[in-house]
Design a protein around this motif. Structure first.
Motif, PDB file in Angstrom:
ATOM      1  N   ALA A 270      -7.063   7.188 -11.141  1.00  0.00           N
ATOM      2  CA  ALA A 270      -7.223   5.742 -11.333  1.00  0.00           C
ATOM      3  C   ALA A 270      -6.490   5.019 -10.210  1.00  0.00           C
ATOM      4  O   ALA A 270      -5.358   5.364  -9.853  1.00  0.00           O
ATOM      5  CB  ALA A 270      -6.642   5.337 -12.689  1.00  0.00           C
ATOM      6  N   ILE A 271      -7.163   4.041  -9.641  1.00  0.00           N
ATOM      7  CA  ILE A 271      -6.538   3.268  -8.549  1.00  0.00           C
ATOM      8  C   ILE A 271      -6.052   1.950  -9.106  1.00  0.00           C
ATOM      9  O   ILE A 271      -6.772   1.257  -9.832  1.00  0.00           O
ATOM     10  CB  ILE A 271      -7.552   3.020  -7.420  1.00  0.00           C
ATOM     11  CG1 ILE A 271      -7.975   4.355  -6.794  1.00  0.00           C
ATOM     12  CG2 ILE A 271      -6.948   2.114  -6.360  1.00  0.00           C
ATOM     13  CD1 ILE A 271      -8.996   4.220  -5.708  1.00  0.00           C
ATOM     14  N   ASN A 272      -4.851   1.589  -8.757  1.00  0.00           N
ATOM     15  CA  ASN A 272      -4.335   0.278  -9.128  1.00  0.00           C
ATOM     16  C   ASN A 272      -3.525  -0.287  -7.981  1.00  0.00           C
ATOM     17  O   ASN A 272      -3.298   0.385  -6.971  1.00  0.00           O
ATOM     18  CB  ASN A 272      -3.481   0.384 -10.414  1.00  0.00           C
ATOM     19  CG  ASN A 272      -2.353   1.370 -10.234  1.00  0.00           C
ATOM     20  OD1 ASN A 272      -1.541   1.245  -9.312  1.00  0.00           O
ATOM     21  ND2 ASN A 272      -2.278   2.370 -11.105  1.00  0.00           N
ATOM     22  N   CYS A 273      -3.127  -1.509  -8.128  1.00  0.00           N
ATOM     23  CA  CYS A 273      -2.441  -2.196  -7.029  1.00  0.00           C
ATOM     24  C   CYS A 273      -1.175  -1.469  -6.611  1.00  0.00           C
ATOM     25  O   CYS A 273      -0.780  -1.504  -5.449  1.00  0.00           O
ATOM     26  CB  CYS A 273      -2.115  -3.641  -7.428  1.00  0.00           C
ATOM     27  SG  CYS A 273      -3.569  -4.666  -7.611  1.00  0.00           S
ATOM     28  N   ASP A 274      -0.527  -0.815  -7.574  1.00  0.00           N
ATOM     29  CA  ASP A 274       0.761  -0.187  -7.252  1.00  0.00           C
ATOM     30  C   ASP A 274       0.611   0.947  -6.246  1.00  0.00           C
ATOM     31  O   ASP A 274       1.511   1.192  -5.448  1.00  0.00           O
ATOM     32  CB  ASP A 274       1.414   0.362  -8.536  1.00  0.00           C
ATOM     33  CG  ASP A 274       1.854  -0.765  -9.457  1.00  0.00           C
ATOM     34  OD1 ASP A 274       1.898  -0.544 -10.685  1.00  0.00           O
ATOM     35  OD2 ASP A 274       2.143  -1.859  -8.921  1.00  0.00           O
TER      36      ASP A 274
ATOM     37  N   ASN B 135      -0.983   0.756  -1.630  1.00  0.00           N
ATOM     38  CA  ASN B 135      -0.253   0.790  -0.363  1.00  0.00           C
ATOM     39  C   ASN B 135      -0.159   2.223   0.153  1.00  0.00           C
ATOM     40  O   ASN B 135      -0.351   2.488   1.332  1.00  0.00           O
ATOM     41  CB  ASN B 135       1.149   0.205  -0.560  1.00  0.00           C
ATOM     42  CG  ASN B 135       1.786  -0.140   0.772  1.00  0.00           C
ATOM     43  OD1 ASN B 135       1.183  -0.831   1.585  1.00  0.00           O
ATOM     44  ND2 ASN B 135       2.977   0.359   1.015  1.00  0.00           N
ATOM     45  N   ASP B 136       0.112   3.149  -0.748  1.00  0.00           N
ATOM     46  CA  ASP B 136       0.220   4.553  -0.332  1.00  0.00           C
ATOM     47  C   ASP B 136      -1.137   5.098   0.124  1.00  0.00           C
ATOM     48  O   ASP B 136      -1.227   5.902   1.046  1.00  0.00           O
ATOM     49  CB  ASP B 136       0.737   5.417  -1.492  1.00  0.00           C
ATOM     50  CG  ASP B 136       2.190   5.089  -1.803  1.00  0.00           C
ATOM     51  OD1 ASP B 136       2.616   5.299  -2.962  1.00  0.00           O
ATOM     52  OD2 ASP B 136       2.886   4.610  -0.892  1.00  0.00           O
ATOM     53  N   LEU B 137      -2.197   4.635  -0.567  1.00  0.00           N
ATOM     54  CA  LEU B 137      -3.526   5.176  -0.262  1.00  0.00           C
ATOM     55  C   LEU B 137      -4.091   4.624   1.045  1.00  0.00           C
ATOM     56  O   LEU B 137      -4.980   5.224   1.642  1.00  0.00           O
ATOM     57  CB  LEU B 137      -4.509   4.833  -1.395  1.00  0.00           C
ATOM     58  CG  LEU B 137      -4.270   5.512  -2.736  1.00  0.00           C
ATOM     59  CD1 LEU B 137      -5.272   4.999  -3.767  1.00  0.00           C
ATOM     60  CD2 LEU B 137      -4.379   7.025  -2.611  1.00  0.00           C
ATOM     61  N   THR B 138      -3.611   3.469   1.469  1.00  0.00           N
ATOM     62  CA  THR B 138      -4.253   2.813   2.612  1.00  0.00           C
ATOM     63  C   THR B 138      -3.391   2.777   3.874  1.00  0.00           C
ATOM     64  O   THR B 138      -3.750   2.164   4.861  1.00  0.00           O
ATOM     65  CB  THR B 138      -4.642   1.365   2.253  1.00  0.00           C
ATOM     66  OG1 THR B 138      -3.454   0.677   1.843  1.00  0.00           O
ATOM     67  CG2 THR B 138      -5.687   1.333   1.154  1.00  0.00           C
ATOM     68  N   THR B 139      -2.275   3.435   3.840  1.00  0.00           N
ATOM     69  CA  THR B 139      -1.433   3.456   5.044  1.00  0.00           C
ATOM     70  C   THR B 139      -1.972   4.473   6.032  1.00  0.00           C
ATOM     71  O   THR B 139      -2.176   5.636   5.682  1.00  0.00           O
ATOM     72  CB  THR B 139       0.009   3.835   4.674  1.00  0.00           C
ATOM     73  OG1 THR B 139       0.509   2.866   3.739  1.00  0.00           O
ATOM     74  CG2 THR B 139       0.896   3.850   5.900  1.00  0.00           C
ATOM     75  N   ILE B 140      -2.271   3.989   7.222  1.00  0.00           N
ATOM     76  CA  ILE B 140      -2.780   4.909   8.249  1.00  0.00           C
ATOM     77  C   ILE B 140      -1.948   4.745   9.505  1.00  0.00           C
ATOM     78  O   ILE B 140      -1.287   3.741   9.703  1.00  0.00           O
ATOM     79  CB  ILE B 140      -4.256   4.618   8.594  1.00  0.00           C
ATOM     80  CG1 ILE B 140      -4.418   3.181   9.123  1.00  0.00           C
ATOM     81  CG2 ILE B 140      -5.161   4.863   7.403  1.00  0.00           C
ATOM     82  CD1 ILE B 140      -5.736   2.921   9.783  1.00  0.00           C
ATOM     83  N   SER B 141      -2.012   5.739  10.347  1.00  0.00           N
ATOM     84  CA  SER B 141      -1.352   5.621  11.640  1.00  0.00           C
ATOM     85  C   SER B 141      -2.300   4.970  12.627  1.00  0.00           C
ATOM     86  O   SER B 141      -3.492   5.292  12.655  1.00  0.00           O
ATOM     87  CB  SER B 141      -0.946   7.005  12.148  1.00  0.00           C
ATOM     88  OG  SER B 141      -0.492   6.899  13.483  1.00  0.00           O
ATOM     89  N   LEU B 142      -1.775   4.067  13.426  1.00  0.00           N
ATOM     90  CA  LEU B 142      -2.604   3.432  14.455  1.00  0.00           C
ATOM     91  C   LEU B 142      -2.548   4.192  15.778  1.00  0.00           C
ATOM     92  O   LEU B 142      -3.089   3.735  16.767  1.00  0.00           O
ATOM     93  CB  LEU B 142      -2.154   1.985  14.673  1.00  0.00           C
ATOM     94  CG  LEU B 142      -2.395   1.047  13.498  1.00  0.00           C
ATOM     95  CD1 LEU B 142      -2.001  -0.372  13.863  1.00  0.00           C
ATOM     96  CD2 LEU B 142      -3.846   1.078  13.057  1.00  0.00           C
TER      97      LEU B 142
END
Lengths: 260, 141
Positions: A2-6, A9-16
């Motif tokens: 289940a995805i929630n706001c909490d 952030n962890d799921l969408t952090t990527i290296s540029l």
């Protein structure tokens, strides 16, 4: 899962920074996950600004303009393009310097370098997308580009009008445009082969000649500014019977005449 | 331009550049570039070459395009990473959409990325693969 706001952030952090190396000038080259339209990853560079103090300039090193140049699109060619560039730079707080797009970094920027990289990459992508407004054109694409111009400017026009000419032949043109007080008949002029430009020019002259005593509209010849091999004397001859505009260089003047 | 037409043009013998290829820095620019150089060919197409050289990065490109079509072939030496083809790769027209998309396909060319090689070394390979004669030099001004 289940995805929630909490956890977003962890799921969408990527290296540029996909990869990193140091190039001949001493600048750090970073391959970002952003891509140009052809799929090449956008490189951004950290150029040391001063040997004495740790400050850097984040730059595209001129690659945005080079990408466009390779498809025959001169980024700074027209006043309109220069204005769009200025608008993009202002909106994203990016500067122009010697053909590069740059963000000077101060100490306080270092902690959010990722944000600066995202801004600069976004600027590069937006500017490269300008090329979709005018690609390197062949003859039919030039006519399409002029039609796009008429549509974007909200002109009332009809494509492919045909008229009976003086000598019994049917004269086909590209557009009939209705202005505020008068109409214009528009013929585009472009060529992919410089050996045929004189013939193409003569054909357009023939069209105007055959219509000149029969039509009240203004005759307008729109010439492809990027076409090569069009002779000055052919343009002068066309100017005897029509008003000649170079497109896109003279698009503002063209719009004014067509709107009249 | 279809792939068949591209291959026919590529394989056409004796395509010719008669003069020096001059690469220079325009005012307020960072990357050295040539003007569009016409490549004479038996099909009388407006085939042209543009060369660029970035001295800070030691990156150079040989970009072939046809007027009215767009870019059809490009050698990229130490340029931007493209897919899985790395930084040194060759783009070429695969379908008639490729010029509009600025040649999305590329093949890695590690053979063109050797320590100590010069732009002239790579140019010799390009000429050989493109069936191109160059009666001149590459001049960086």
């Amino acid at each position: 899962m289940a995805i929630n706001c909490d956890i977003l952030n962890d799921l969408t952090t990527i290296s540029l920074v996909k990869s990193c190396d140091v190039v001949a000038s001493g600048a750090i080259r970073m391959a970002t996950p952003f891509t140009f339209p052809n799929g090449s990853f956008i490189d951004l560079f950290l150029v040391p600004s001063s040997p004495m103090f740790p400050s850097y300039t984040l730059t595209d090193y001129g690659y945005t303009a080079l990408y466009l140049d390779e498809i025959g699109f001169n980024l700074w060619q027209t006043k309109k393009r220069r204005q769009v560039i200025a608008d993009v730079c202002e909106q994203l707080d990016v500067q122009q310097d010697s053909g590069q797009f740059v963000i000077p970094l101060k100490d306080e920027n270092f902690t959010d370098l990722g944000l600066q990289m995202a801004r600069l990459a976004q600027a590069c992508i937006r500017l490269v997308d300008l090329s979709f407004t005018q690609r390197m054109q062949n003859v039919s694409e030039f006519t399409s580009a002029v039609e796009e111009f008429l549509a974007v400017k909200h002109f009332d026009y009809e494509p492919d009008p045909e008229f009976n000419g003086k000598f019994g032949t049917l004269v086909k043109l590209d557009f009939a445009v209705r202005g505020r007080h008068s109409g214009s008949l528009v013929q585009t002029f472009s060529t992919a082969n410089p050996t045929t430009t004189h013939t193409a020019s003569n054909e357009i002259f023939r069209k105007w000649f055959d219509l000149r005593e029969l039509r009240q509209e203004r005759f307008v010849t729109v010439v492809d500014a990027n076409a090569e091999g069009i002779k000055r004397e052919d343009l002068n001859r066309l100017a005897e019977l029509s008003t000649v505009f170079s497109y896109p260089n003279e698009q503002d003047e063209l719009a004014e005449v067509l709107a009249a | 331009m279809t792939r068949v037409e591209f291959e026919a043009l590529r394989n056409l013998p004796n395509k010719l550049i008669a003069d020096d290829i001059e690469i220079s820095l325009k005012k307020n620019a960072t990357i050295y570039q040539s003007k569009a150089i016409l490549v004479a060919n038996a099909q009388n197409l407006l085939l042209q070459l543009n060369v660029s050289y970035h001295p800070h990065v030691q990156h150079y490109t040989f970009n072939f395009s046809v007027k009215g079509v767009g870019p059809i072939c490009r050698y990229d030496i130490n340029g931007a990473i493209h897919g899985n083809a790395g930084r040194t790769h060759k783009h070429s027209l695969q379908t008639d959409r490729c010029p509009d998309l600025h040649l999305p396909g590329a093949r890695e060319r590690k053979d063109l990325d050797n320590p100590g090689q010069t732009i002239e070394d790579v140019w010799k390979v390009v000429c050989n693969e493109a069936n191109l004669l160059h009666h001149g030099r590459i001049v960086i001004k």
